[in-house]
Scaffold this active site. Structure first.
Site, short mmCIF file in Angstrom:
data_model
loop_
_atom_site.label_atom_id
_atom_site.label_comp_id
_atom_site.label_asym_id
_atom_site.label_seq_id
_atom_site.Cartn_x
_atom_site.Cartn_y
_atom_site.Cartn_z
N ARG A 229 2.99 -32.85 -12.92
CA ARG A 229 2.32 -33.49 -11.79
C ARG A 229 2.88 -32.89 -10.51
O ARG A 229 4.05 -32.51 -10.43
CB ARG A 229 2.56 -35.01 -11.78
CG ARG A 229 1.69 -35.79 -12.75
CD ARG A 229 0.25 -35.87 -12.25
NE ARG A 229 -0.54 -36.83 -13.00
CZ ARG A 229 -1.25 -36.54 -14.07
NH1 ARG A 229 -1.26 -35.31 -14.55
NH2 ARG A 229 -1.95 -37.47 -14.69
N GLU A 258 -3.77 -33.08 -4.20
CA GLU A 258 -4.98 -32.45 -4.73
C GLU A 258 -6.24 -33.05 -4.11
O GLU A 258 -6.28 -34.25 -3.85
CB GLU A 258 -5.01 -32.63 -6.26
CG GLU A 258 -3.86 -31.89 -6.94
CD GLU A 258 -3.84 -32.09 -8.45
OE1 GLU A 258 -4.73 -32.80 -8.98
OE2 GLU A 258 -2.93 -31.56 -9.10
N HIS A 276 -5.67 -27.72 -11.57
CA HIS A 276 -5.38 -28.83 -12.49
C HIS A 276 -6.29 -28.74 -13.73
O HIS A 276 -7.05 -29.67 -14.03
CB HIS A 276 -5.56 -30.17 -11.79
CG HIS A 276 -4.78 -31.28 -12.45
ND1 HIS A 276 -4.24 -32.33 -11.74
CD2 HIS A 276 -4.45 -31.51 -13.76
CE1 HIS A 276 -3.62 -33.15 -12.56
NE2 HIS A 276 -3.73 -32.68 -13.80
#
Length: 313
Positions: A229, A258, A276
């Site tokens: 993460r 993000e 991602h």
């Protein structure tokens, strides 16, 4: 009776369409305060993604809520303490995406170490006729440090053995294995790694775990790979290390804010960034969607959930 579901974030269209056929599905981002208040007493399930924020303030608005179903392995955006205080269960989709995320970690490691994208840019710029591309970093036989030795960390280690890498790790709990050297501190692991791969779960304890001291210990020839993460890495420290050359390179699939990526990490031969995509294969996303549907179906039938998240200690 069919469950009433509130979708709070984007999930695959096929999953949303199937749930809309089988249940009553509302879209949170299409509801203003008044319409949400009107249906709040009906909503039994929240459908979220691994990046969703399901905060206590929303949970408290939904008196009938009994399940939060997460499409993803990470559930750090869900206030599970607020959920469990009300006996609301939480499910996620573990195991299914382990192989894909580990595969991407190895791909990023190879790409950054051998500067594959940098070499492609070298050709595209028309530079090859004027000289050879600079030598890159050997992977086979080098030292891999794994931060977080859970399912994904172990899968990465399994793959790295194929490259005869010497593997070290850091985890909240000691790791006893003949194949892996456990280091009691992250700095020690970084000092003894050529590549540091972040596989740790997110949360308050791991926020900015990879800080300036760890990056300095990894050094100017070291490479950081993050498939965990964005919150686990101090992104400002990473940008500084890359721009000043105190870190050799980075492969980053996850970011602190993000979909925003620091400009300083872009268009660099020694940095690879991906949006991602750790679990983003067709087969895995379909299996994740099925597990979400199976968990909701079990809840709706009053049966045990397939993958409940354990209550925090």
């Amino acid at each position: 009776m069919s469950a009433v579901i509130l979708r709070v974030d984007k999930v695959p269209d096929s999953l949303a369409e199937q749930l809309a056929r089988d249940y009553t599905l509302y879209e949170y981002n299409k509801l203003s305060a008044e319409p949400l208040s009107a249906i709040a007493g009906e909503i039994e399930v929240i459908l979220a993604s691994g990046e969703s924020k399901v905060e206590a303030s929303l949970i408290e608005q939904l008196p009938a809520l009994k399940l939060i179903a997460v499409f993803g392995v990470g559930y750090d955006g869900v206030d599970i303490h607020a959920a469990f205080r009300r006996n609301i269960q939480v499910t996620n989709t573990p195991d299914i995406l382990t192989d894909d995320v580990a595969d991407l970690g190895i791909a990023l490691m190879l790409n950054v170490s051998r500067q594959i994208i940098g070499a492609q840019r070298f050709i595209e710029r028309g530079d090859w006729p004027f000289g050879a591309y600079p030598p890159s970093t050997k992977v086979s036989g080098s030292r891999l440090g794994i931060v977080g030795y859970g399912r994904i960390g172990r899968a990465v280690a399994h793959r790295a053995k194929g490259f005869a890498m010497r593997i070290g790790c850091f985890d909240r709990y000691p790791v006893e294995s003949e194949d892996v050297v456990f280091y009691p501190t992250l700095v020690e692991l970084a000092q003894n790694s050529d590549v540091l791969m972040v596989c740790a779960s997110a949360g308050k304890e791991s926020a900015k775990l990879i800080n300036r001291e760890v990056l300095a210990a990894l050094g100017s020839n070291g490479i950081l790979i993050n498939i965990a993460r964005g919150s686990v890495v101090d992104e400002e420290a990473l940008v500084d290390a890359i721009t000043t050359g105190t870190l050799g390179g980075a492969g980053i699939d996850v970011f602190a804010n993000e979909p925003h990526v620091p400009r300083e990490l872009l268009n660099r031969d020694n940095v690879v960034v991906t949006p991602h995509i750790g679990s983003a294969t067709r087969a895995t996303r379909a299996a994740m969607a099925k597990l979400v549907m199976d968990n909701i179906a079990a809840f709706n039938a009053g049966q045990p959930l397939l993958t409940p998240v354990p209550q925090p200690k």
